[in-house]
Each structure stands twice: as C-alpha cells, then as structure tokens.
Design a protein around this motif. Structure first.
Motif, mmCIF file in Angstrom:
data_model
loop_
_atom_site.group_PDB
_atom_site.id
_atom_site.type_symbol
_atom_site.label_atom_id
_atom_site.label_comp_id
_atom_site.label_asym_id
_atom_site.label_seq_id
_atom_site.Cartn_x
_atom_site.Cartn_y
_atom_site.Cartn_z
ATOM 1 N N MET A 1 0.837 -1.173 0.000
ATOM 2 C CA MET A 1 0.000 0.000 0.000
ATOM 3 C C MET A 1 0.881 1.235 0.000
ATOM 4 N N PHE A 2 0.367 2.277 -0.568
ATOM 5 C CA PHE A 2 1.138 3.498 -0.728
ATOM 6 C C PHE A 2 0.700 4.586 0.233
ATOM 7 N N PHE A 3 -0.019 4.230 1.277
ATOM 8 C CA PHE A 3 -0.640 5.215 2.134
ATOM 9 C C PHE A 3 -0.093 5.129 3.546
ATOM 10 N N PRO A 4 -0.088 6.274 4.254
ATOM 11 C CA PRO A 4 0.222 6.203 5.685
ATOM 12 C C PRO A 4 -0.925 5.494 6.389
ATOM 13 N N GLU A 5 -0.640 4.351 6.979
ATOM 14 C CA GLU A 5 -1.685 3.471 7.492
ATOM 15 C C GLU A 5 -2.481 4.069 8.644
ATOM 16 N N GLY A 6 -1.931 4.999 9.357
ATOM 17 C CA GLY A 6 -2.647 5.578 10.482
ATOM 18 C C GLY A 6 -3.806 6.461 10.060
ATOM 19 N N ARG A 7 -3.763 6.982 8.859
ATOM 20 C CA ARG A 7 -4.793 7.920 8.421
ATOM 21 C C ARG A 7 -5.850 7.306 7.519
ATOM 22 N N ILE A 8 -5.584 6.173 6.956
ATOM 23 C CA ILE A 8 -6.509 5.548 6.017
ATOM 24 C C ILE A 8 -7.446 4.607 6.762
ATOM 25 N N ARG A 9 -8.722 4.735 6.465
ATOM 26 C CA ARG A 9 -9.713 3.816 7.010
ATOM 27 C C ARG A 9 -10.142 2.872 5.894
ATOM 28 N N VAL A 10 -10.354 1.610 6.240
ATOM 29 C CA VAL A 10 -10.719 0.589 5.255
ATOM 30 C C VAL A 10 -12.084 0.031 5.657
ATOM 31 N N PHE A 11 -12.994 0.023 4.694
ATOM 32 C CA PHE A 11 -14.347 -0.469 4.934
ATOM 33 C C PHE A 11 -14.604 -1.671 4.039
ATOM 34 N N LEU A 12 -15.039 -2.757 4.652
ATOM 35 C CA LEU A 12 -15.352 -3.984 3.927
ATOM 36 C C LEU A 12 -16.854 -4.077 3.754
ATOM 37 N N TYR A 13 -17.290 -4.178 2.504
ATOM 38 C CA TYR A 13 -18.708 -4.312 2.203
ATOM 39 C C TYR A 13 -19.119 -5.736 2.541
ATOM 40 N N GLY A 14 -20.112 -5.898 3.399
ATOM 41 C CA GLY A 14 -20.454 -7.193 3.960
ATOM 42 C C GLY A 14 -21.209 -8.128 3.042
ATOM 43 N N GLN A 15 -21.847 -7.607 2.008
ATOM 44 C CA GLN A 15 -22.613 -8.452 1.097
ATOM 45 C C GLN A 15 -21.795 -8.723 -0.157
ATOM 46 N N ALA A 16 -22.232 -9.691 -0.930
ATOM 47 C CA ALA A 16 -21.550 -9.997 -2.195
ATOM 48 C C ALA A 16 -21.795 -8.866 -3.189
ATOM 49 N N ALA A 17 -20.737 -8.481 -3.887
ATOM 50 C CA ALA A 17 -20.831 -7.407 -4.872
ATOM 51 C C ALA A 17 -20.690 -7.988 -6.275
ATOM 52 N N VAL B 1 -10.987 -2.945 -4.744
ATOM 53 C CA VAL B 1 -10.773 -1.917 -3.733
ATOM 54 C C VAL B 1 -10.911 -0.566 -4.435
ATOM 55 N N LEU B 2 -11.843 0.228 -3.961
ATOM 56 C CA LEU B 2 -12.135 1.541 -4.538
ATOM 57 C C LEU B 2 -11.741 2.630 -3.550
ATOM 58 N N TYR B 3 -11.065 3.662 -4.038
ATOM 59 C CA TYR B 3 -10.782 4.817 -3.198
ATOM 60 C C TYR B 3 -10.656 6.057 -4.072
ATOM 61 N N PHE B 4 -10.804 7.202 -3.454
ATOM 62 C CA PHE B 4 -10.731 8.476 -4.160
ATOM 63 C C PHE B 4 -9.470 9.189 -3.725
ATOM 64 N N ASP B 5 -8.563 9.434 -4.666
ATOM 65 C CA ASP B 5 -7.442 10.304 -4.335
ATOM 66 C C ASP B 5 -7.844 11.712 -4.772
ATOM 67 N N ARG B 6 -6.991 12.656 -4.667
ATOM 68 C CA ARG B 6 -7.390 14.046 -4.896
ATOM 69 C C ARG B 6 -7.811 14.364 -6.323
ATOM 70 N N SER B 7 -7.449 13.505 -7.268
ATOM 71 C CA SER B 7 -7.750 13.822 -8.665
ATOM 72 C C SER B 7 -8.788 12.906 -9.304
ATOM 73 N N GLY B 8 -9.150 11.798 -8.650
ATOM 74 C CA GLY B 8 -10.153 10.915 -9.237
ATOM 75 C C GLY B 8 -10.219 9.575 -8.523
ATOM 76 N N TRP B 9 -11.058 8.707 -9.078
ATOM 77 C CA TRP B 9 -11.266 7.379 -8.495
ATOM 78 C C TRP B 9 -10.171 6.417 -8.912
ATOM 79 N N CYS B 10 -9.770 5.550 -7.989
ATOM 80 C CA CYS B 10 -8.813 4.480 -8.262
ATOM 81 C C CYS B 10 -9.486 3.156 -7.923
#
Length: 115
Positions: free
Chosen positions: A1-17, A56-65
């Motif tokens: 991962m490329f992020f400082p782990e203390g600041r990033i929160r990770v959410f797991l979607y509980g249902q099948a996607a 894994v979906l996240y938004f950085d400052r310029s768009g979706w990854c």
C-alpha cells in the motif's frame, strides 16, 4: 500500500458485490452501505459471491482508483465483519490480499484431576 496506514480507514462491504460494476456502481454501493464521506480517501473493499475476486475503490485528490484481484485458487475471507458492512484495519486488508487467515484459538483451562 502506498498510504500512511494511520490515516486511512478501510471499509469492507459485507454483502456480495457484482464484479461487473466499475467506478460508478461501486461508488453507489459505498455511499449506500457506509455512513462516511466517500470522497475522503477511505478504501472500500468489495468481494464477489464466490469470494474469488476483490475490488478496492478509493478516491485520491484527482479521481477514483480501482484495484482488482482474482484468485486462481482459494477464497477471500469476510470474517473481519460479521453480519453487515464494517471497518477493518489496514493490516487485515494486507493479510486478506495475501490470503492469510488469522485464527485465534483460546485454550480453556482444565483442572489436572479432571483430564
């Protein structure tokens, strides 16, 4: 991962996607499933019904990854969240990506005379 782990929160979607969904579909699932600001840079983890694919979906400052991983054998484990959707830590996500399942066994005390 490329992020400082203390600041990033990770959410797991509980249902099948549905893994056919891309940025907009997963964004809609994240907005409905979690009561946090989706544009704040948090990571949202989605696993398919057979538990062989993860996005894994996240938004950085310029768009979706969007990160994708498909397993050739084995399954991803959703044991971090029981029931519905919820938050996991970065370490749990790393272990999940590597296929490592942490099992805790608690031994109960037995009196020596009762064995």
């Amino acid at each position: 991962m490329f992020f400082p782990e203390g600041r990033i929160r990770v959410f797991l979607y509980g249902q099948a996607a549905d893994m056919r969904q891309s940025y907009d579909g997963l964004y809609a699932l994240a907005r409905q499933g979690f009561e946090v600001d989706v544009l704040a840079g948090h990571m949202f983890v989605f696993i398919n019904r057979r538990q062989t694919q993860m996005k894994v979906l996240y938004f950085d400052r310029s768009g979706w990854c969007l990160w994708c991983k498909r397993l050739e054998s084995g399954k991803f484990s959703r044991k971090g969240v029981q029931g519905g959707s919820g938050e996991i830590d970065c370490t749990a996500l790393k272990l999940m990506l590597e296929g490592i399942e942490v099992r805790r066994r608690h031994k109960r005390y037995q009196h020596p005379a009762r064995r």
